[in-house]
Write a protein that holds these residues in place. Structure first.
Motif, PDB file in Angstrom:
ATOM      1  N   ARG A 105      47.382  52.883  32.959  1.00 14.42           N
ATOM      2  CA  ARG A 105      46.370  52.023  32.481  1.00 14.42           C
ATOM      3  C   ARG A 105      46.386  50.872  33.526  1.00 14.42           C
ATOM      4  NH1 ARG A 105      50.887  51.916  29.397  1.00 14.42           N
ATOM      5  NH2 ARG A 105      52.252  49.839  29.292  1.00 14.42           N
ATOM      6  N   TRP A 106      47.383  50.244  34.124  1.00 12.97           N
ATOM      7  CA  TRP A 106      47.265  49.456  35.202  1.00 12.97           C
ATOM      8  C   TRP A 106      46.469  49.656  36.295  1.00 12.97           C
ATOM      9  CZ3 TRP A 106      47.779  45.358  32.410  1.00 12.97           C
ATOM     10  CH2 TRP A 106      48.666  45.023  31.440  1.00 12.97           C
ATOM     11  N   TRP A 107      46.665  50.810  36.622  1.00 16.33           N
ATOM     12  CA  TRP A 107      46.150  51.452  37.788  1.00 16.33           C
ATOM     13  C   TRP A 107      44.522  51.566  37.692  1.00 16.33           C
ATOM     14  CZ3 TRP A 107      42.705  55.395  39.079  1.00 16.33           C
ATOM     15  CH2 TRP A 107      42.499  55.753  40.408  1.00 16.33           C
ATOM     16  N   LEU A 108      44.200  51.643  36.338  1.00 14.01           N
ATOM     17  CA  LEU A 108      42.963  51.977  36.226  1.00 14.01           C
ATOM     18  C   LEU A 108      42.121  50.494  36.074  1.00 14.01           C
ATOM     19  CD1 LEU A 108      43.007  54.598  33.233  1.00 14.01           C
ATOM     20  CD2 LEU A 108      41.688  54.964  35.368  1.00 14.01           C
ATOM     21  N   LEU A 109      42.842  49.501  35.535  1.00 13.08           N
ATOM     22  CA  LEU A 109      42.529  48.111  35.307  1.00 13.08           C
ATOM     23  C   LEU A 109      42.131  47.550  36.757  1.00 13.08           C
ATOM     24  CD1 LEU A 109      44.405  46.803  32.421  1.00 13.08           C
ATOM     25  CD2 LEU A 109      42.044  47.198  32.574  1.00 13.08           C
ATOM     26  N   LEU A 110      43.200  47.799  37.662  1.00 18.33           N
ATOM     27  CA  LEU A 110      43.274  47.372  39.082  1.00 18.33           C
ATOM     28  C   LEU A 110      41.993  47.914  39.718  1.00 18.33           C
ATOM     29  CD1 LEU A 110      44.322  45.746  41.372  1.00 18.33           C
ATOM     30  CD2 LEU A 110      45.663  47.802  41.796  1.00 18.33           C
ATOM     31  N   ALA A 111      41.684  49.438  39.544  1.00 19.99           N
ATOM     32  CA  ALA A 111      40.725  50.092  40.535  1.00 19.99           C
ATOM     33  C   ALA A 111      39.394  49.412  39.807  1.00 19.99           C
ATOM     34  CB  ALA A 111      40.661  51.353  39.892  1.00 19.99           C
ATOM     35  N   CYS A 112      39.165  49.212  38.457  1.00 18.60           N
ATOM     36  CA  CYS A 112      37.980  48.467  38.067  1.00 18.60           C
ATOM     37  C   CYS A 112      37.670  47.192  38.634  1.00 18.60           C
ATOM     38  CB  CYS A 112      38.054  48.478  36.335  1.00 18.60           C
ATOM     39  SG  CYS A 112      36.498  47.960  35.468  1.00 18.60           S
ATOM     40  N   ALA A 113      38.756  46.419  38.837  1.00 20.54           N
ATOM     41  CA  ALA A 113      38.814  44.855  39.351  1.00 20.54           C
ATOM     42  C   ALA A 113      38.383  45.260  40.874  1.00 20.54           C
ATOM     43  CB  ALA A 113      39.943  44.217  38.995  1.00 20.54           C
ATOM     44  N   VAL A 114      39.004  46.061  41.590  1.00 18.98           N
ATOM     45  CA  VAL A 114      38.509  46.350  42.766  1.00 18.98           C
ATOM     46  C   VAL A 114      36.984  46.546  42.902  1.00 18.98           C
ATOM     47  CG1 VAL A 114      38.998  47.502  44.849  1.00 18.98           C
ATOM     48  CG2 VAL A 114      40.886  46.755  43.553  1.00 18.98           C
ATOM     49  N   ALA A 115      36.577  47.481  42.192  1.00 21.16           N
ATOM     50  CA  ALA A 115      35.195  47.831  42.139  1.00 21.16           C
ATOM     51  C   ALA A 115      34.456  46.815  41.984  1.00 21.16           C
ATOM     52  CB  ALA A 115      34.941  49.332  41.173  1.00 21.16           C
ATOM     53  N   LEU A 116      34.738  46.121  41.140  1.00 21.93           N
ATOM     54  CA  LEU A 116      33.843  44.669  40.487  1.00 21.93           C
ATOM     55  C   LEU A 116      33.841  43.675  41.889  1.00 21.93           C
ATOM     56  CD1 LEU A 116      34.871  43.964  36.993  1.00 21.93           C
ATOM     57  CD2 LEU A 116      32.481  44.527  37.536  1.00 21.93           C
ATOM     58  N   GLY A 117      35.082  43.526  42.431  1.00 15.99           N
ATOM     59  CA  GLY A 117      34.916  42.569  43.580  1.00 15.99           C
ATOM     60  C   GLY A 117      34.290  42.898  44.785  1.00 15.99           C
ATOM     61  N   SER A 118      34.274  44.320  45.040  1.00 19.95           N
ATOM     62  CA  SER A 118      33.384  44.862  46.106  1.00 19.95           C
ATOM     63  C   SER A 118      32.267  44.822  46.089  1.00 19.95           C
ATOM     64  CB  SER A 118      34.049  46.363  46.331  1.00 19.95           C
ATOM     65  OG  SER A 118      33.056  47.207  45.282  1.00 19.95           O
ATOM     66  N   SER A 119      31.574  44.508  44.914  1.00 16.50           N
ATOM     67  CA  SER A 119      30.054  44.333  44.552  1.00 16.50           C
ATOM     68  C   SER A 119      29.554  43.046  45.182  1.00 16.50           C
ATOM     69  CB  SER A 119      29.961  44.196  43.027  1.00 16.50           C
ATOM     70  OG  SER A 119      29.834  45.523  42.288  1.00 16.50           O
ATOM     71  N   PHE A 120      30.379  42.067  45.483  1.00 15.76           N
ATOM     72  CA  PHE A 120      29.779  41.009  46.164  1.00 15.76           C
ATOM     73  C   PHE A 120      29.735  41.111  47.834  1.00 15.76           C
ATOM     74  CE2 PHE A 120      32.229  39.174  42.573  1.00 15.76           C
ATOM     75  CZ  PHE A 120      31.104  38.243  42.083  1.00 15.76           C
ATOM     76  N   ALA A 121      30.346  42.300  48.329  1.00 17.78           N
ATOM     77  CA  ALA A 121      29.650  42.749  49.546  1.00 17.78           C
ATOM     78  C   ALA A 121      28.742  43.770  49.667  1.00 17.78           C
ATOM     79  CB  ALA A 121      31.129  43.228  50.231  1.00 17.78           C
TER      80      ALA A 121
END
Length: 200
Positions: A105-121
Motif C-alpha cells: 500500500r505504501w509503495w502504491l501511494l508513493l508511485a501515485c505521488a511521484v506520477a502526480l509530481g512528474s506532471s508538472f514537468a
C-alpha cells in the motif's frame, strides 16, 4: 478449500501464482488513470500535447516490459511443478489479493505521488506509465492462465515464500511451484474470480 495461510499436519499454505501477479493490476491501473487525469491539467514544461504523446509511448513500453519480464523464470518454475499434497491448504483468492495490496500500500501511494509530481514537468506521462504497468500485470496473468489451461494444471506457490521483498511470485525465495487440477480453488486460470467456486 481452506482459507488459512499455513497448512496443518505437514501441509503448506499455497497461494495462486496468477492471483499474486494479478493483485497489483487494478490498483496500479486506477492510480495511473487518476494521476494521468489530474496530471493533464497543468501545462508542464513540455506542454500537454507532448506530455500525452510521451505518456502513450511510456504506457506501451511499461506494459510490454512488465508483461514479458521474467517469463523464462516463470516457465522454468512451471516446468518443475510438483503435485500439491492432500494436506496443503489453498488460500482464497480474496485473501491473496488483500495480503498483496496490504503489503504494497505504501509503495502504491508513493508511485501515485511521484506520477502526480512528474506532471508538472511532463503532463500525464507518469500516470500513463503507471497505468501501463498495471496493464502489463494483467497481460502476464493472462499468459499464465493460457499455460494453466494448456497444461490443465493450476500453479501455486508456498505462502511463506511470499514473505518479505515484496512477495514476488518468481523471486529467488521461490524454489518450485505446486500444481492442482484446473477446478481447484476459487480463482479461474489466469487468476480472475471464478464465477462458481469449486472445491478440490
Amino acid at each position: 478449500m481452506a482459507r488459512g495461510a499455513h497448512g496443518g499436519r505437514g501441509g503448506q499454505g499455497l497461494a495462486r501464482v496468477a492471483v499474486v501477479v494479478r493483485a497489483g493490476a487494478a490498483p496500479l491501473w486506477w492510480c495511473g488513470v487518476f494521476a494521468a487525469g489530474i496530471g493533464v491539467l497543468p501545462p508542464g514544461l513540455t506542454g500537454r500535447r507532448i506530455g500525452v504523446m510521451a505518456g502513450a509511448a511510456l504506457f506501451l513500453v511499461g506494459a510490454a516490459v512488465v508483461a514479458y519480464a521474467r517469463r523464462r523464470r516463470y516457465a522454468a518454475l512451471a516446468r518443475g511443478t510438483a503435485r500439491a499434497g492432500k494436506h496443503d491448504v489453498l488460500q482464497d483468492r480474496a485473501v491473496t489479493v488483500r495480503n498483496w495490496r496490504r503489503g504494497h500500500r505504501w509503495w502504491l501511494l508513493l508511485a501515485c505521488a511521484v506520477a502526480l509530481g512528474s506532471s508538472f514537468a511532463v503532463p500525464a506521462a507518469g500516470g500513463m506509465l503507471l497505468a501501463g504497468t498495471g496493464a502489463g500485470l494483467r497481460l502476464k496473468a493472462a499468459w499464465l492462465g493460457r499455460r494453466e489451461r494448456a497444461e490443465d494444471t493450476l500453479l501455486w506457490l508456498r505462502v511463506d515464500w511470499l514473505d518479505g521483498r515484496g512477495g514476488r511470485p518468481a523471486g529467488k525465495a521461490v524454489k518450485a511451484y505446486r500444481g492442482t487440477g484446473i477446478a481447484a480453488g476459487d480463482a479461474a486460470p489466469g487468476g480472475a474470480r471464478r464465477r462458481t467456486a469449486a472445491l478440490v
